[in-house]
Write a protein that holds these residues in place. Structure first.
Motif, PDB file in Angstrom:
ATOM      1  N   ILE A 153       2.511  -9.724   1.288  1.00 13.04           N
ATOM      2  CA  ILE A 153       2.825 -10.969   0.591  1.00 13.04           C
ATOM      3  C   ILE A 153       4.058 -11.613   1.198  1.00 13.04           C
ATOM      4  O   ILE A 153       4.127 -12.843   1.369  1.00 13.04           O
ATOM      5  CB  ILE A 153       3.010 -10.698  -0.910  1.00 13.04           C
ATOM      6  N   GLU A 154       5.038 -10.806   1.566  1.00 18.26           N
ATOM      7  CA  GLU A 154       6.242 -11.330   2.227  1.00 18.26           C
ATOM      8  C   GLU A 154       5.888 -11.960   3.570  1.00 18.26           C
ATOM      9  O   GLU A 154       6.367 -13.043   3.908  1.00 18.26           O
ATOM     10  CB  GLU A 154       7.252 -10.195   2.420  1.00 18.26           C
ATOM     11  N   LEU A 155       5.043 -11.307   4.362  1.00 17.96           N
ATOM     12  CA  LEU A 155       4.619 -11.853   5.653  1.00 17.96           C
ATOM     13  C   LEU A 155       3.895 -13.190   5.483  1.00 17.96           C
ATOM     14  O   LEU A 155       3.956 -14.055   6.366  1.00 17.96           O
ATOM     15  CB  LEU A 155       3.704 -10.861   6.379  1.00 17.96           C
ATOM     16  N   ALA A 156       3.208 -13.331   4.354  1.00 20.66           N
ATOM     17  CA  ALA A 156       2.442 -14.560   4.086  1.00 20.66           C
ATOM     18  C   ALA A 156       3.312 -15.669   3.515  1.00 20.66           C
ATOM     19  O   ALA A 156       2.804 -16.747   3.194  1.00 20.66           O
ATOM     20  CB  ALA A 156       1.292 -14.255   3.127  1.00 20.66           C
ATOM     21  N   GLY A 157       4.612 -15.411   3.389  1.00 17.70           N
ATOM     22  CA  GLY A 157       5.499 -16.432   2.828  1.00 17.70           C
ATOM     23  C   GLY A 157       5.444 -16.503   1.319  1.00 17.70           C
ATOM     24  O   GLY A 157       5.766 -17.538   0.725  1.00 17.70           O
ATOM     25  N   GLY A 158       5.040 -15.405   0.681  1.00 15.31           N
ATOM     26  CA  GLY A 158       4.940 -15.371  -0.770  1.00 15.31           C
ATOM     27  C   GLY A 158       3.558 -15.761  -1.256  1.00 15.31           C
ATOM     28  O   GLY A 158       2.676 -16.137  -0.470  1.00 15.31           O
ATOM     29  N   CYS A 159       3.363 -15.682  -2.559  1.00 10.36           N
ATOM     30  CA  CYS A 159       2.042 -16.004  -3.114  1.00 10.36           C
ATOM     31  C   CYS A 159       2.105 -17.006  -4.259  1.00 10.36           C
ATOM     32  O   CYS A 159       1.084 -17.256  -4.916  1.00 10.36           O
ATOM     33  CB  CYS A 159       1.343 -14.718  -3.575  1.00 10.36           C
ATOM     34  N   ARG A 160       3.261 -17.575  -4.501  1.00 16.85           N
ATOM     35  CA  ARG A 160       3.387 -18.528  -5.601  1.00 16.85           C
ATOM     36  C   ARG A 160       2.449 -19.713  -5.396  1.00 16.85           C
ATOM     37  O   ARG A 160       2.367 -20.290  -4.311  1.00 16.85           O
ATOM     38  CB  ARG A 160       4.832 -19.007  -5.738  1.00 16.85           C
ATOM     39  N   LYS A 162      -0.637 -19.777  -5.046  1.00 18.13           N
ATOM     40  CA  LYS A 162      -1.784 -19.524  -4.167  1.00 18.13           C
ATOM     41  C   LYS A 162      -2.910 -18.861  -4.960  1.00 18.13           C
ATOM     42  O   LYS A 162      -2.688 -18.226  -5.989  1.00 18.13           O
ATOM     43  CB  LYS A 162      -1.374 -18.620  -2.999  1.00 18.13           C
ATOM     44  N   GLU A 163      -4.128 -19.059  -4.456  1.00 24.62           N
ATOM     45  CA  GLU A 163      -5.293 -18.360  -4.995  1.00 24.62           C
ATOM     46  C   GLU A 163      -5.371 -17.019  -4.271  1.00 24.62           C
ATOM     47  O   GLU A 163      -5.770 -16.946  -3.112  1.00 24.62           O
ATOM     48  CB  GLU A 163      -6.575 -19.162  -4.741  1.00 24.62           C
ATOM     49  N   VAL A 164      -4.964 -15.951  -4.940  1.00 21.88           N
ATOM     50  CA  VAL A 164      -4.908 -14.637  -4.312  1.00 21.88           C
ATOM     51  C   VAL A 164      -6.206 -13.889  -4.586  1.00 21.88           C
ATOM     52  O   VAL A 164      -6.643 -13.775  -5.740  1.00 21.88           O
ATOM     53  CB  VAL A 164      -3.697 -13.829  -4.810  1.00 21.88           C
ATOM     54  N   LEU A 183       4.245 -12.475  -9.331  1.00 24.19           N
ATOM     55  CA  LEU A 183       5.010 -13.301  -8.399  1.00 24.19           C
ATOM     56  C   LEU A 183       4.536 -14.751  -8.354  1.00 24.19           C
ATOM     57  O   LEU A 183       4.911 -15.495  -7.457  1.00 24.19           O
ATOM     58  CB  LEU A 183       4.968 -12.684  -6.997  1.00 24.19           C
ATOM     59  N   GLY A 184       3.708 -15.152  -9.311  1.00 26.15           N
ATOM     60  CA  GLY A 184       3.397 -16.565  -9.466  1.00 26.15           C
ATOM     61  C   GLY A 184       2.130 -17.062  -8.826  1.00 26.15           C
ATOM     62  O   GLY A 184       1.985 -18.272  -8.599  1.00 26.15           O
ATOM     63  N   ALA A 185       1.167 -16.158  -8.538  1.00 23.93           N
ATOM     64  CA  ALA A 185      -0.118 -16.623  -8.005  1.00 23.93           C
ATOM     65  C   ALA A 185      -0.786 -17.573  -8.991  1.00 23.93           C
ATOM     66  O   ALA A 185      -0.693 -17.390 -10.211  1.00 23.93           O
ATOM     67  CB  ALA A 185      -1.028 -15.435  -7.722  1.00 23.93           C
ATOM     68  N   ARG A 186      -1.450 -18.580  -8.462  1.00 22.70           N
ATOM     69  CA  ARG A 186      -2.167 -19.527  -9.318  1.00 22.70           C
ATOM     70  C   ARG A 186      -3.330 -18.836 -10.030  1.00 22.70           C
ATOM     71  O   ARG A 186      -3.603 -19.075 -11.199  1.00 22.70           O
ATOM     72  CB  ARG A 186      -2.680 -20.701  -8.480  1.00 22.70           C
ATOM     73  N   ASP A 230      -5.592 -23.071  -0.339  1.00 25.55           N
ATOM     74  CA  ASP A 230      -4.372 -22.290  -0.623  1.00 25.55           C
ATOM     75  C   ASP A 230      -4.689 -20.829  -0.954  1.00 25.55           C
ATOM     76  O   ASP A 230      -4.092 -20.228  -1.849  1.00 25.55           O
ATOM     77  CB  ASP A 230      -3.577 -22.910  -1.781  1.00 25.55           C
ATOM     78  N   GLN A 231      -5.618 -20.263  -0.211  1.00 25.49           N
ATOM     79  CA  GLN A 231      -6.005 -18.885  -0.479  1.00 25.49           C
ATOM     80  C   GLN A 231      -5.144 -17.892   0.312  1.00 25.49           C
ATOM     81  O   GLN A 231      -4.823 -18.124   1.481  1.00 25.49           O
ATOM     82  CB  GLN A 231      -7.471 -18.649  -0.100  1.00 25.49           C
ATOM     83  N   LEU A 232      -4.819 -16.779  -0.344  1.00 30.50           N
ATOM     84  CA  LEU A 232      -4.266 -15.601   0.326  1.00 30.50           C
ATOM     85  C   LEU A 232      -5.194 -14.441  -0.004  1.00 30.50           C
ATOM     86  O   LEU A 232      -5.285 -14.010  -1.160  1.00 30.50           O
ATOM     87  CB  LEU A 232      -2.848 -15.295  -0.156  1.00 30.50           C
ATOM     88  N   ILE A 233      -5.914 -13.977   1.010  1.00 29.61           N
ATOM     89  CA  ILE A 233      -6.875 -12.886   0.841  1.00 29.61           C
ATOM     90  C   ILE A 233      -6.221 -11.600   1.337  1.00 29.61           C
ATOM     91  O   ILE A 233      -5.737 -11.540   2.475  1.00 29.61           O
ATOM     92  CB  ILE A 233      -8.175 -13.168   1.611  1.00 29.61           C
ATOM     93  N   LEU A 234      -6.201 -10.589   0.479  1.00 30.40           N
ATOM     94  CA  LEU A 234      -5.604  -9.306   0.842  1.00 30.40           C
ATOM     95  C   LEU A 234      -6.716  -8.263   0.925  1.00 30.40           C
ATOM     96  O   LEU A 234      -7.313  -7.890  -0.091  1.00 30.40           O
ATOM     97  CB  LEU A 234      -4.562  -8.891  -0.195  1.00 30.40           C
ATOM     98  N   GLU A 235      -7.004  -7.817   2.143  1.00 29.53           N
ATOM     99  CA  GLU A 235      -8.034  -6.799   2.360  1.00 29.53           C
ATOM    100  C   GLU A 235      -7.364  -5.430   2.281  1.00 29.53           C
ATOM    101  O   GLU A 235      -6.538  -5.093   3.119  1.00 29.53           O
ATOM    102  CB  GLU A 235      -8.700  -7.004   3.728  1.00 29.53           C
TER     103      GLU A 235
END
Length: 354
Positions: A153-160, A162-164, A183-186, A230-235
């Protein structure tokens, strides 16, 4: 003292070993309370994946300070500490750039040296993270695995805002889901093939869940159409098919953070590879859990999330017991993945004799 020892061929035994002694000025003697089995330990146990045998594993552990070397002035007897298992050299160019996990000369507690699956261990001061007084030993043992997803999440610039999307609702995935929520994901979406894990994901706060054994990638992507930006996908599952799925379901310019470690080759079709290009995906490799001033912002974030009561661990633990209970539970895996965290708990012996 008791130690859970791994021998070649997958033998898991509980043995008596000598109490370790402080030898260096920065050494700290720790009485271990809780230690968790990591998924990365399973190949070390059952598939000849350790650097040497016999070995005592354990890099996810927490304990109390018993004694410190002469140069250690910021820890007191009885302080609760969590292990920071990476041992970078602090001297190579990578270390000077604070790229700790890229160190050219690193060692690792519980992998390249014996770890915390024993009643006492001597650890250099720089490999201990002092915990707030109200932290429980179980929480302390979860600091290391929790910071894995916090690093991505830090590498991605946070997740606030975002659609995680969490692909793989195992221990790391469920921790990642709770962290993202706090941490504020949408929104937070969990994807897995196990209905029980998906039900647990909902109980722990997932806004949406999808069973990828019952739905195709295009079906899942269609269901997420109104959340495609605004997606952050974590595999987190670490399987070729889940990496491919992560790419296929991604929306335009999504970030895809790869956390899970593959143990089989990944072969992408030209069509799937083309989606990386066409959708302008940002693929983030993530390794370990350290960034910035040692050991990293992730460890401070974990402290804040636990102190705020944002992380529920109770549902993640499948087995918690003494050395004999732990050894039996590990042996019973027989090389298969865990269905929940297996925890070694020395708490009944804390304060006792070595």
């Amino acid at each position: 003292m008791k130690s859970v020892v791994i021998h070649a061929g997958g033998s898991v035994t509980v043995e008596q070993q000598p109490l370790p002694q402080i030898e260096a000025r920065d050494d700290v003697l720790v009485q271990v309370i809780c230690s968790g089995l990591c998924g990365s330990d399973i190949p070390r146990i059952f598939h000849a994946g350790a650097h040497f045998y016999p070995i005592t594993l354990g890099h996810e552990f927490c304990g109390r300070v018993v004694e410190s070397g002469t140069s250690v002035s910021d820890l007191d007897v009885g302080d609760l500490v969590s292990c920071v298992p990476l041992q970078p050299c602090f001297d190579c160019e990578e270390c000077r750039r604070q790229l700790w996990s890229q160190c050219r000369n690193y060692h690792f507690i519980g992998s390249r040296s014996d770890g915390g699956n024993r009643e006492f261990i001597v650890v250099p001061r720089q490999n201990l993270f002092r915990l707030p007084a109200n932290t429980s030993p179980v929480e302390g043992a979860f600091f290391e695995p929790m910071t894995v997803s916090l690093h991505t999440i830090e590498l991605a610039g946070g997740c606030r805002d975002k659609e995680v999307i969490i692909v793989g609702a195992g221990t790391i995935g469920l921790l990642a889901m709770q962290c993202a929520k706090a941490l504020g994901a949408r929104s937070v979406t969990a994807i897995d093939i196990n209905p029980e894990r998906l039900a647990l994901s909902q109980r722990l706060g997932a806004d949406y869940v999808f069973n990828s054994a019952e739905m195709s990638a295009s079906d899942i992507q269609s269901e997420m159409s109104n959340r495609r930006f605004d997606q952050l996908i974590l595999e987190t599952a670490g399987a070729p098919q889940t990496v491919e799925l992560s790419i296929q379901i991604a929306g335009p310019q999504a970030q895809v953070g790869l956390i899970g470690t593959l143990h089989k080759d990944l072969n992408l079709s030209s069509a799937t590879f083309g989606q990386i290009l066409r959708k302008e995906l940002k693929v983030l490799g993530s390794w370990m859990n350290y960034s910035g001033a040692w050991p990293g912002v992730e460890w401070s974030q974990a402290t804040e999330l636990f102190e705020a009561g944002k992380i529920d661990l109770s549902a993640l633990i499948a087995v918690q017991g003494d050395a004999d209970v732990y050894a039996r539970a590990v042996a019973d895996l027989n090389g298969k993945p865990m269905s929940g965290k297996i925890m070694l708990d020395f708490s009944t012996n804390v304060g006792g004799q070595a």
